[in-house]
Design an enzyme around this catalytic site. Structure first.
Site, PDB file in Angstrom:
ATOM      1  N   SER A  20       0.787  -1.000  -0.038  1.00 18.79           N
ATOM      2  CA  SER A  20      -0.139  -0.101   0.001  1.00 18.79           C
ATOM      3  C   SER A  20       0.818   1.373  -0.013  1.00 18.79           C
ATOM      4  O   SER A  20       1.914   1.515   0.706  1.00 18.79           O
ATOM      5  CB  SER A  20      -0.909  -0.082   1.278  1.00 18.79           C
ATOM      6  OG  SER A  20      -1.570   1.388   1.285  1.00 18.79           O
ATOM      7  N   LYS A  51     -14.165  -3.066   1.807  1.00 12.96           N
ATOM      8  CA  LYS A  51     -15.132  -2.099   2.009  1.00 12.96           C
ATOM      9  C   LYS A  51     -16.447  -2.289   2.145  1.00 12.96           C
ATOM     10  O   LYS A  51     -17.342  -1.652   2.561  1.00 12.96           O
ATOM     11  CB  LYS A  51     -15.109  -1.420   0.308  1.00 12.96           C
ATOM     12  CG  LYS A  51     -13.425  -0.723   0.158  1.00 12.96           C
ATOM     13  CD  LYS A  51     -13.443  -0.104  -1.314  1.00 12.96           C
ATOM     14  CE  LYS A  51     -12.020   0.445  -1.131  1.00 12.96           C
ATOM     15  NZ  LYS A  51     -11.737   1.233  -2.508  1.00 12.96           N
TER      16      LYS A  51
END
Ligand code: ATR
Length: 273
Positions: free
Chosen positions: A15, A66
């Site tokens: 990330s 998510k």
């Protein structure tokens, strides 16, 4: 005291969010620490709760959590509620606020960084999964002349068309349904680039002066961007700008300050070459 933030996902090692938020913090002189946390696939909620109990102030949420984050939040912003996906959590006493800054990040990258207005343009969104769903409302709010959604499985595009019809005019179908139509902005929100794949776009859909935008990014141009280059598309962009802009929007939600994004976008684009 130094405030704690983190990005949670699986996988998470690569990330870029810690670098981006640490850069924002330094630039705006905010006293915060930002880390990357790997959540086991079956332990998203306990991972987030542990971080919250350790005085975490907020988190970014990435693949594949998510939707779970959306269910976990106790309050949702309108854009998160409509997207049914959360990429930003903000913890404030008992409240867990869920927001979705992905669409705002995409729109800002196109309109502000690339200086390409969406208003009045013919836009095509490729894909009908979570990534596409998250950007439909912000795109419609820019008032494009038309928004088309094309998907390999056309029914999913038709479902999104029905779901978002209250917010603007949308056409939907398979890629081939749009053969012969011209678009000024074509956005790839499919996962095809992850596996070096390419949706079966009909040739000739790019209007003169069009933008081809891939929400994915990688060291090499994605197959979609290579295809667009072969179709003589004038403007090509990958998802690095969107990544930084969605981060800036999260940072703003947490800290009330909007960081400068140009420097870190340039840095990431150079380092990915
Ligand atoms: P995400 O949440 O990242 O959007 P998803 O919900 O799995 O992930 O959706 C993936 C999207 O990429 C879908 O639109 C999928 O098309 P289907 O709905 O037909 O499966 C699309 N996709 C993935 N690989 C593709 C490929 N090789 N060609 C075309 N579309 C592809």
């Amino acid at each position: 005291m130094t405030d704690r933030y983190a990005v949670v996902g699986n996988p998470i090692a690569h990330s870029k969010s810690p670098l981006i938020h640490t850069t924002f913090a330094r630039q705006t002189q905010q006293d915060l620490r930002y880390e990357a946390i790997l959540a086991p696939l079956d332990s998203f909620i306990s991972t987030v709760e542990a971080f919250r109990q350790q005085d975490g102030k907020g988190m970014n949420v990435t693949v594949p959590f998510k939707l779970e984050a959306c269910r976990f939040a106790t309050e949702l912003t309108e854009r998160a509620s409509i997207a049914q996906a959360v990429n930003t959590l903000k913890f404030e006493s008992d409240t867990i606020l869920g927001d979705n800054t992905d669409g705002a990040g995409l729109v800002r990258d196109i309109t502000a960084n690339l200086s390409i207005p969406i208003a009045g343009k013919r836009a095509l969104l490729m894909g009908a999964g979570g990534a596409a769903r998250g950007v439909i409302l912000p795109l419609l709010q820019q008032q494009p002349a038309t928004l088309a959604i094309a998907n390999r499985t056309p029914q999913k595009a038709l479902d999104l068309q029905r779901q978002f019809s209250a917010y603007g005019r949308i056409s939907a179908g398979s890629y081939m349904d749009f053969a012969g139509t011209h678009f000024d902005i074509v956005i790839n929100a499919t996962a095809a680039s992850l596996n070096d794949g390419l949706p079966e776009l009909p040739d000739g859909i790019f209007a003169a002066g069009a933008l081809a935008y891939d929400m994915m990014y990688s060291k090499e141009p994605t197959r979609f961007l290579k295809y667009a280059a072969r179709q003589n598309v004038q403007y090509l962009a990958d998802g690095i700008g969107m990544l930084v802009e969605q981060a800036a929007e999260s940072f703003h939600l947490w800290r009330g300050i909007r960081p400068d994004t140009a420097t870190i976008i340039a840095q990431l684009k150079n380092s990915s070459n």
